[in-house]
Design a protein around this motif. Sequence first.
Motif, PDB file in Angstrom:
ATOM      1  N   THR A 108      30.048  -1.993  60.800  1.00  0.00           N
ATOM      2  CA  THR A 108      30.019  -2.706  59.522  1.00  0.00           C
ATOM      3  C   THR A 108      28.624  -3.271  59.276  1.00  0.00           C
ATOM      4  OG1 THR A 108      30.553  -4.842  60.495  1.00  0.00           O
ATOM      5  CG2 THR A 108      32.412  -3.419  59.895  1.00  0.00           C
ATOM      6  N   ALA A 109      28.398  -3.750  58.081  1.00  0.00           N
ATOM      7  CA  ALA A 109      27.112  -4.352  57.716  1.00  0.00           C
ATOM      8  C   ALA A 109      26.798  -5.540  58.622  1.00  0.00           C
ATOM      9  CB  ALA A 109      27.145  -4.787  56.253  1.00  0.00           C
ATOM     10  N   GLU A 110      27.848  -6.214  59.110  1.00  0.00           N
ATOM     11  CA  GLU A 110      27.645  -7.382  59.991  1.00  0.00           C
ATOM     12  C   GLU A 110      27.408  -6.959  61.434  1.00  0.00           C
ATOM     13  OE1 GLU A 110      30.919  -7.244  58.196  1.00  0.00           O
ATOM     14  OE2 GLU A 110      29.567  -7.688  56.541  1.00  0.00           O
ATOM     15  N   GLY A 111      27.441  -5.638  61.692  1.00  0.00           N
ATOM     16  CA  GLY A 111      27.172  -5.165  63.047  1.00  0.00           C
ATOM     17  C   GLY A 111      28.402  -5.023  63.916  1.00  0.00           C
ATOM     18  N   GLN A 112      29.561  -5.271  63.344  1.00  0.00           N
ATOM     19  CA  GLN A 112      30.802  -5.089  64.106  1.00  0.00           C
ATOM     20  C   GLN A 112      31.161  -3.610  64.161  1.00  0.00           C
ATOM     21  OE1 GLN A 112      33.625  -7.470  61.943  1.00  0.00           O
ATOM     22  NE2 GLN A 112      33.867  -8.855  63.673  1.00  0.00           N
ATOM     23  N   GLY A 118      40.440  -0.483  60.341  1.00  0.00           N
ATOM     24  CA  GLY A 118      39.868  -1.805  60.130  1.00  0.00           C
ATOM     25  C   GLY A 118      39.924  -2.742  61.316  1.00  0.00           C
ATOM     26  N   LYS A 119      40.471  -2.290  62.428  1.00  0.00           N
ATOM     27  CA  LYS A 119      40.547  -3.149  63.618  1.00  0.00           C
ATOM     28  C   LYS A 119      39.169  -3.279  64.277  1.00  0.00           C
ATOM     29  CE  LYS A 119      44.841  -4.309  65.182  1.00  0.00           C
ATOM     30  NZ  LYS A 119      45.842  -4.404  64.400  1.00  0.00           N
ATOM     31  N   VAL A 120      38.850  -4.492  64.738  1.00  0.00           N
ATOM     32  CA  VAL A 120      37.595  -4.708  65.447  1.00  0.00           C
ATOM     33  C   VAL A 120      37.723  -4.096  66.845  1.00  0.00           C
ATOM     34  CG1 VAL A 120      36.018  -6.437  66.383  1.00  0.00           C
ATOM     35  CG2 VAL A 120      37.108  -6.812  64.163  1.00  0.00           C
TER      36      VAL A 120
END
Length: 268
Positions: A108-112, A118-120
């Motif tokens: 993701t853009a946040e680096g996740q 959609g699960k981290v």
Amino acid sequence: MKIVNHQLQPGWYKPSPHHSGALNAPSLLVMHYTVSGAGAKGVADYFVSPAAKASAHIVVGRDGDIRQVVPFNVKAWHAGKSIWRGKPNCNDYSIGIEIDNWGRLMRTAEGQVRSATGKVVDPGLAVELTHKNEIMPALWEVYGETQMKALVDVTRLILAAYPSIAEIVGHDDIAPLRKSDPGPAFPMGRFTSLVAGRDDAPVLKRKVIASRLNARGGPGVQFDKLGVFVGGTMVEVVYDSPGPWAQVKGALEGGAEVLAWVSDQFLA
Ligand SMILES: [Zn+2]
């Protein structure tokens, strides 16, 4: 564990309603990933539910747990529209194994790192590889050793019980335009070697040749630094990715044992 009456025993078995007729003399074994973090039981329960409209013979979890929902002498619904060596409808002549794995991941853009659902996901489990049917690299979940060992053991049982099986393929081989599983993170060559019994190779250890080698949470400099392996340290290679990063186990400076990623050009 052994196969008795086309079921793994002792083992967990619940019949899935999604099957169609007798499977005689299967010639193919098809490997899949689940796109799931539900565990073998979670996925098996799904295959048992009326809504699923899909099944496989067995599901293998990340922890090595194995669940069966279709006997091996019955056709499961795992391949869908498919063709292998000119023969369509692979469900009619194959046994299907689902491996619990997220498959393709995204950053993701946040680096996740997240799954397609959609699960981290732990970034240490992500490896950047190019799928053989694609042009651009992507992130994929690695297959861990516990799961691989369970998979090898059960595949040996299946091949011994069904000697008509002549080939092991991925869903992405028999439905290449629709499917990406088990994907580039699945070590198909190593898997087939292990299944064939060439498993007596010693644990692969390599020596750190940089004076200080960063240990990271994932395969890239963008991942968090977990610590440093000092020169001369012997690390066990858990996964030597086709890219420039290797997943290794070893003792950091300070003594902590970690599972981490390193740039493999600094390993002898
Ligand atoms: Zn599949």
